[in-house]
Design a protein around this motif. Structure first.
Motif: not given
Length: 440
Positions: A309-318, A333-336, A339-340, A354-361
């Motif tokens: 889970a610690e990789d999630i912020p890095m994955i979001i940026e990617h 808003p995704l960098r707040a 939210l982490a 699933e994370l990608r789908n959430y980010i796209e939404r």
């Protein structure tokens, strides 16, 4: 008895890092193999009657791939692999259980004493935070990248296992692009997307007239990938009757097209992937043990997102970069920071997909959204009167299609064939829709 060493500790050796995996001893105290002692050599040990098992037992009541012991940060865990007679720990039948030194494991008529070892095994960690299409800086990904680096440097066959959405296809592409075969073709055969009666032709090719509809000669994927890599996705869906033919092709490095009198040499590196546990499939008779071990020369398990889970912020940026919105105000808003923690506590059953789908939404709606499938309130957020009707309609259509398909897959446990039947569409068409929506 030796004290139980620290299960995981990171140390530096020169320019490389390693983590220390506690070594454990398995001592057979009852059964045909009484007196046999085995000391674990890494983070995973398979026990069974098959020759390729780390601890091989001759007891006929032990399944070919009976159980496995995996060393994790919290200690050792034993998992039954769909064995005939089950796995018993301290007289309790278990599917998954934590082990501590002194416990007794019963497999058929064999009893194995679980003991602490005298030392640790050092497993390499990569210093990279990116490997091809994959990103991460957690210890799980550092260990994965070190393994992928070794895979890319060799010509060995690779089996990628892991839950759906963990990035097995991205790992396959990344291995190819970092290997000596990078200039050769990268050919994909998805066994879950091809009707069973056509998989043989897809893999091995055919001559004109070999069967109804064969109007021209056609090279199969094993030939088409000459000098490069063949990625066989969903290998667990390969029909049982075709598995011996694939095994022969891999062993002899030659193929015979349907209807052809002669065989053709092949020069191809194989990477296979599945979200099924092939050990369970072997014990159930749905997958050949010899093909499993021929594919699993390098057996790589992709870690689920909840274990890193610690990789999630890095994955979001990617993902924001991949989606082309890294510098878009909608990404703010995704960098707040708040939210982490929320994202880290989510179970992420669909993993990175699933994370990608959430980010796209969130990007489409320009706001943070509740985790999970689309909510009724999403419609109000999409119905922004400041936007042209065409833009709003297009966004809502994409969102609802993605949500429907995600729920469809969840309902049918990621079985694409069953999902296609329920949706009333062709399986190949459903695969195209899933790819378009980033669900495959």
């Amino acid at each position: 008895m030796a004290s139980n060493p620290e299960p995981m500790a990171t140390v530096s050796v020169g320019d490389r890092r390693t983590h220390a995996v506690a070594q454990f001893r398995l001592r057979v105290v009852a059964g045909p193999d009484t007196g046999v002692t085995f000391e674990t050599r890494g983070a995973r040990t398979v026990i069974g009657s098959h020759d390729a098992c780390e601890l091989r037992l001759t007891d006929p009541t032990v399944s070919r791939l009976h159980c496995e012991i995996v060393v994790q940060a919290g200690g050792a865990v034993i998992k039954d692999l769909g064995s005939r007679n089950g796995t018993v720990v301290n007289d309790v039948s278990v599917g998954l259980a934590h082990l501590v030194p002194g416990m007794m494991i019963t497999l058929g008529r064999t009893k194995v004493h679980f003991e602490a070892g005298d030392s640790v095994v050092h497993v390499a960690l990569s210093s990279r935070e990116r490997f091809g299409l994959l990103v991460g800086k957690s210890r799980a990904m550092a260990a994965l990248f070190a393994t992928l680096e070794r895979a890319a440097a060799s010509h060995a066959t690779v089996l990628l296992q892991g839950e759906t959405g963990t990035g097995k296809d991205a790992a396959a592409v990344s291995i190819h692009e970092e290997s000596a075969r990078r200039d050769g073709p990268f050919v994909v055969v998805d066994c879950g997307a091809i009707p069973p009666n056509l998989i043989e032709s897809e893999l091995f090719g055919h001559l004109r007239g070999a069967f109804t509809g064969a109007v021209a000669d056609r090279a199969g994927a094993l030939e088409a990938a000459r000098g490069g890599t063949l990625f066989i996705d969903e290998i667990g869906e390969l029909p049982l009757e075709l598995q011996p033919k694939l095994l022969r092709a891999l062993d002899r490095r030659e193929v015979k097209r349907l209807g052809a009198p002669d065989k053709t040499p092949i020069d191809v590196r194989i990477i296979a992937a599945t979200n099924r546990n092939l050990c369970v499939e072997v014990n159930a008779g749905r997958f050949r043990a010899d093909l499993f071990y021929r594919l699993a020369v390098l057996d790589i398990v992709m870690p689920p997102l909840r274990e890193r889970a610690e990789d999630i912020p890095m994955i979001i940026e990617h993902l924001l970069d991949v989606l082309g919105v890294a510098s878009d105000p909608r990404a703010a808003p995704l960098r707040a920071p708040e939210l982490a923690a929320t994202l880290a506590s989510h179970p992420w059953a669909g993993n990175v997909r699933e994370l990608r789908n959430y980010i796209e939404r969130c990007v489409a709606l320009e706001t943070q959204l509740p985790l999970g499938p689309a909510q009724p309130d999403d419609a109000l957020a999409l119905a922004d009167p400041r936007q042209p009707l065409r833009v709003v309609r297009d966004r809502w259509g994409r969102l609802m299609e993605r949500t429907y398909l995600a729920r469809l897959l969840e309902l049918h446990h990621d079985n694409v064939a069953a999902a296609a039947r329920a949706a009333g569409v062709d399986r190949v068409h459903l695969h195209r829709l899933l790819s378009r929506c980033g669900l495959r």
